[in-house]
Design a protein around this motif. Structure first.
Motif, short mmCIF file in Angstrom:
data_model
loop_
_atom_site.label_atom_id
_atom_site.label_comp_id
_atom_site.label_asym_id
_atom_site.label_seq_id
_atom_site.Cartn_x
_atom_site.Cartn_y
_atom_site.Cartn_z
N HIS A 14 25.56 29.41 70.29
CA HIS A 14 26.67 29.34 71.25
C HIS A 14 27.96 29.89 70.63
O HIS A 14 28.74 30.54 71.31
N GLU A 15 28.15 29.60 69.36
CA GLU A 15 29.30 30.17 68.67
C GLU A 15 29.23 31.69 68.70
O GLU A 15 30.23 32.37 68.93
N VAL A 16 28.04 32.18 68.47
CA VAL A 16 27.86 33.64 68.42
C VAL A 16 28.08 34.24 69.80
O VAL A 16 28.71 35.29 69.94
N GLU A 42 29.95 33.07 72.22
CA GLU A 42 31.38 33.07 72.53
C GLU A 42 32.10 34.15 71.74
O GLU A 42 32.98 34.83 72.26
N MET A 43 31.72 34.28 70.49
CA MET A 43 32.38 35.30 69.66
C MET A 43 32.06 36.70 70.18
O MET A 43 32.94 37.57 70.23
N ARG A 44 30.82 36.90 70.58
CA ARG A 44 30.44 38.23 71.09
C ARG A 44 31.26 38.54 72.34
O ARG A 44 31.74 39.65 72.53
N LEU A 91 31.61 24.38 72.88
CA LEU A 91 31.53 24.89 71.51
C LEU A 91 32.30 23.94 70.60
O LEU A 91 33.42 24.22 70.17
N ILE A 103 33.42 25.28 67.07
CA ILE A 103 34.59 26.16 67.06
C ILE A 103 35.84 25.35 67.38
O ILE A 103 36.88 25.52 66.74
#
Lengths: 186, 221
Positions: free
Chosen positions: A116-118, A120-122, B67, B70
């Motif tokens: 999920h972090e990835v 969102e980052m993408r 998230l 984050i």
């Protein structure tokens, strides 16, 4: 056979066989994934990236003799790919891209524990301006130094540093904003 | 190296092994936290950039959920942003100085001019042209400043680098700036105003040189 394999077969047919071909394949084809990622992050379109990289590799093969320093093969290929993408943009009017649709990741593309972090980052990277996205990609994905990025993008080192700083600040701001809008329990 | 300089360097390259950065974060807990935060973020950036090919493989949809990781790691940034909003130091001079501090990379003595095409584009978008051989511009970018995108230049002078913000869409009352080690002036321009900010000496003559060097007769985009 999928379209990528079709293209590889086509490329083999064009390149032909011989020691030159073997040298080219050994030197350049290992960078195919790098090129695909590079072009994808420039144009944000997978199928266009595949087309552009295929054309770029063919152009690279045709001008293989001009590669003087084998250690510089990746930079040489990236430059060819960038020019090929520019030519493609000149040739056709590209459709507007849907950032949300593009940001749906392939599960096997995720290399850290929390996909999920990835994701969102993408999504955040996709929304960065190209002038920030490209130097960030060259630094983080390809490990280029600031001066190498400056040479690749024909910018001054201070301009590259500014763009890298702004890129990260934009990502942080966006992720903080998104996180702040989330509910406090699952 | 102070915290501002350290954070700019860290923000541009969290993976740098610059000994000056290492020495600074060894004795500054805040900057060490910032450094660690950006290194963590870069790990995620790296994973996010590694898009897999070919695209023909089956994809799995991932249901959205918050998230938390984050959110936790970047909470300090939110607090910082709130503090910034509550900070009463919002005068024009402070905004100029904050902006220039945000691009401290550009404040170096050099004889290397900025890329000519880049400089031309930066100015053209504001409807301005630089007359030839008037001054050495070593840095040229377009920046968002007070709601407008403005040319941000650094001009090399005998007293060192001087920052110029070309506010073609905003008229600001003429004034002198003398804060935080910066000395500057805001002067009227043919369109809008011009901000000239240096760190070593009177910049009024530089402002006159810059005004003379810029041609405002182009049409704006």
């Amino acid at each position: 056979m999928n379209s990528s394999l079709d293209r590889s077969a086509e490329m083999t047919a064009v390149i032909g066989r011989g020691s030159g071909r073997l040298r080219f394949e050994a030197l350049c084809l290992p960078f195919r994934t790098d090129l695909l990622r590079f072009v994808y992050w420039l144009c944000r379109d997978r199928s266009l990236a595949e087309d552009v990289v295929q054309e770029a590799l063919l152009r690279a093969w045709r001008s293989f003799d001009s590669l003087e320093d084998e250690q510089a093969a990746r930079s040489w290929l990236l430059t060819i790919a960038r020019r090929e993408l520019a030519r493609t943009f000149e040739r056709r009017r590209l459709e507007t891209v849907d950032i949300d649709a593009l940001a749906e990741p392939a599960a096997d593309a995720v290399a850290v524990n929390d996909p999920h972090e990835v994701l969102e980052m993408r999504r955040a990277i996709l929304q960065l301006d190209l002038i920030y996205r490209e130097p960030l990609m060259l630094q983080v994905l390809f490990g280029y130094s600031t001066s190498e990025i400056a040479a690749q993008l024909q910018l001054s080192v201070p301009a590259v540093l500014t763009r890298l700083f702004r890129a990260r600040e934009a990502l942080r701001s966006r992720l903080v904003r998104d996180s702040a809008g989330k509910p406090s329990c699952p | 190296m102070n915290c501002q300089e350290a954070r700019l360097q860290i923000g541009a390259d969290p993976g740098s092994d610059d000994p000056q950065i290492a020495a600074h974060i060894a004795q500054c807990a805040e900057c060490a936290r910032y450094w660690q935060e950006l290194r963590d973020m870069d790990r995620i950036v790296s994973a996010a950039l590694r898009v897999d090919f070919p695209a023909a493989r089956p994809t799995a949809r991932i249901s959205p959920r918050p998230l938390w990781a984050i959110a936790a790691s970047l909470l300090v940034v939110l607090v910082g942003a709130l503090a910034w909003f509550l900070n009463p130091r919002d005068t024009f001079a402070a905004q100029v100085i904050d902006h220039v501090n945000g691009e401290a990379f550009s404040l170096v003595r050099t004889s290397q001019p900025a890329d000519a095409a880049e400089l031309e584009e930066v100015l053209e978008r504001a409807g301005i042209r630089l007359k030839p051989d008037q001054m050495l511009v070593s840095y040229a970018v377009r920046c968002e400043f007070r709601g407008h995108v403005v040319p941000h230049l650094v001009v090399q002078t005998e007293h060192g680098p001087v920052t110029v913000l070309v506010l073609a869409n905003e008229t600001v009352k003429s004034k002198r700036i003398d804060e935080d080690g910066f000395e500057g002036v805001v002067v009227p321009a043919p369109r809008g105003s011009l901000v000239v900010l240096g760190q070593d000496g009177d910049v009024q003559p530089v402002a006159a040189t810059v005004l003379n060097a810029l041609d405002y007769t182009m049409k704006t985009w």
